[in-house]
Scaffold this active site. Structure first.
Site, PDB file in Angstrom:
ATOM      1  N   CYS A 193       0.808  -1.222   0.000  1.00  0.00           N
ATOM      2  CA  CYS A 193       0.000   0.000   0.000  1.00  0.00           C
ATOM      3  C   CYS A 193       0.841   1.271   0.000  1.00  0.00           C
ATOM      4  O   CYS A 193       0.350   2.345  -0.363  1.00  0.00           O
ATOM      5  CB  CYS A 193      -0.949   0.006   1.200  1.00  0.00           C
ATOM      6  SG  CYS A 193      -2.128  -1.370   1.201  1.00  0.00           S
ATOM      7  N   HIS A 226      -3.273   7.488   2.049  1.00  0.00           N
ATOM      8  CA  HIS A 226      -3.673   6.165   1.571  1.00  0.00           C
ATOM      9  C   HIS A 226      -5.080   5.898   2.074  1.00  0.00           C
ATOM     10  O   HIS A 226      -5.383   6.064   3.258  1.00  0.00           O
ATOM     11  CB  HIS A 226      -2.702   5.111   2.088  1.00  0.00           C
ATOM     12  CG  HIS A 226      -3.159   3.709   1.876  1.00  0.00           C
ATOM     13  ND1 HIS A 226      -3.652   3.255   0.666  1.00  0.00           N
ATOM     14  CD2 HIS A 226      -3.215   2.651   2.733  1.00  0.00           C
ATOM     15  CE1 HIS A 226      -3.984   1.984   0.784  1.00  0.00           C
ATOM     16  NE2 HIS A 226      -3.729   1.598   2.024  1.00  0.00           N
ATOM     17  N   ASN A 238     -10.078   0.126  -0.246  1.00  0.00           N
ATOM     18  CA  ASN A 238      -8.615   0.144  -0.210  1.00  0.00           C
ATOM     19  C   ASN A 238      -8.089  -0.454  -1.510  1.00  0.00           C
ATOM     20  O   ASN A 238      -8.212  -1.653  -1.739  1.00  0.00           O
ATOM     21  CB  ASN A 238      -8.126  -0.662   0.998  1.00  0.00           C
ATOM     22  CG  ASN A 238      -6.615  -0.638   1.156  1.00  0.00           C
ATOM     23  OD1 ASN A 238      -5.877  -0.262   0.247  1.00  0.00           O
ATOM     24  ND2 ASN A 238      -6.149  -1.055   2.318  1.00  0.00           N
TER      25      ASN A 238
END
EC number: 2.3.1.180
Length: 323
Positions: free
Chosen positions: A113, A250, A280
């Site tokens: 990520c 993020h 996500n």
């Protein structure tokens, strides 16, 4: 001094939209449960015949169009991904071919990520060193391919998508008033590798495996480490949080985003949020958020942005840039 400025942004989201209600007859969960704990309302899943490179090519084409450039004017392609089409060659070379490029260089970067933050730091270094004048950065993921659909703690969180940014060399004065990337901060600590990982791989199981996560522990590390890395990057740039116009985090979990903004003393009005609609998307989340906000006209010339992310490894980092 040479700076890496943002010339254009673009993104692509697969056509299939999956609402939280889709999970209700498959798992012991509900729309209310997912929203309350994550802030996620829906996410996109790639079609069966779509690969990560397909998503990346479409996002890249959008970014090139926004930049007013042709692929022939790009010197390097960097793709941040944890879900490549194949073990090799890289997704970046597939994107390069898909764009009709026969020149330059292309490679993948894997920091889960945090991948796009690492990619921004890589591209900034290439441009500062004079190794490239224009770099096409892409974050692209198909995390739906590595979900365990019986694990409600993970499978409701992730989505597929791609975002892209074109960085271009420009001369600056060497001050914090310059446009472009002003500072970066990268970190990792492998002792936490078992908090977020995939239980498969070429050299271990010979399978793709599924994502596994100790969510509560990842949450604690994220809340602590994301604000810390942002503060370090700002300090390196000679700037302070009160000078930040936009936080581009993020998009993992709304509660993490809110906690990070609070630790940075930033109001949520200064935070770019796409987690409700995208879920996500791992390395794609920051370029997706940048592209969506840019398309909406939210960024103004001279705005100060901070992007930060944390992912498996653990790996985390931040970038300070002026629009």
């Amino acid at each position: 001094m040479r700076r890496a400025i943002v010339r254009g942004t673009g993104h692509y989201l697969p056509e299939r939209v999956v609402e939280n209600s889709w999970f209700e007859d498959k798992l012991d969960t509900s729309d209310e449960w997912i929203r309350a704990r994550t802030g996620i309302e829906r996410r996109h899943f790639a079609a069966e015949d779509q690969r990560t490179s397909d998503l990346g090519i479409l996002a890249a084409q959008a970014a090139l169009a926004d930049a007013g450039l042709e692929a022939a004017q790009i010197d390097a392609v960097i793709v941040a991904t944890s879900t490549p089409d194949l073990t090799f060659p890289s997704v970046a070379t597939m994107v390069q071919a898909g764009l009709g490029m026969r020149h330059g260089f292309a490679y993948d970067l894997q920091a889960v990520c945090a991948g796009f933050v690492y990619a921004l730091a890589n591209a900034d270094a290439l441009i500062r060193a004079g190794l490239a004048d224009r770099v096409l950065l892409i974050g692209a993921e198909t995390f739906s391919r590595i979900m365990d659909w019986t694990d409600r703690g993970t499978c409701v969180l992730f989505g597929d998508g791609a975002g892209a940014v074109v960085l271009e060399a420009a001369e600056g004065q060497g001050s914090s008033a310059d446009r472009g990337i002003l500072a970066t901060d990268l970190n990792s600590d492998g002792q936490y590798r078992d908090l977020l990982y995939v239980d498969g791989g070429v050299a271990s199981t010979g399978t793709a495996g599924h994502l596994r996560m100790q969510g509560n522990l990842v949450f604690r590390h994220a809340v602590e480490k994301l604000a810390d890395t942002a503060h370090r990057a700002l300090d390196r740039a000679g700037l302070t949080p009160d000078q930040v116009d936009w936080l581009v985090p993020h998009q993992a979990n709304l509660r993490i985003i809110e906690a990070t903004a609070k630790r940075m003393h930033l109001p949520m009005e200064k935070v770019v949020l796409t987690v409700a609609d995208h879920g996500n998307t791992s390395a794609a989340s920051i370029p997706l958020a940048l592209s969506v906000a840019n398309a909406e006209g939210r960024f103004k010339p001279g705005d100060l942005l901070v992007a930060e992310a944390i992912g498996g490894g653990l790996a985390w980092g931040s970038v300070v840039l002026r629009w």
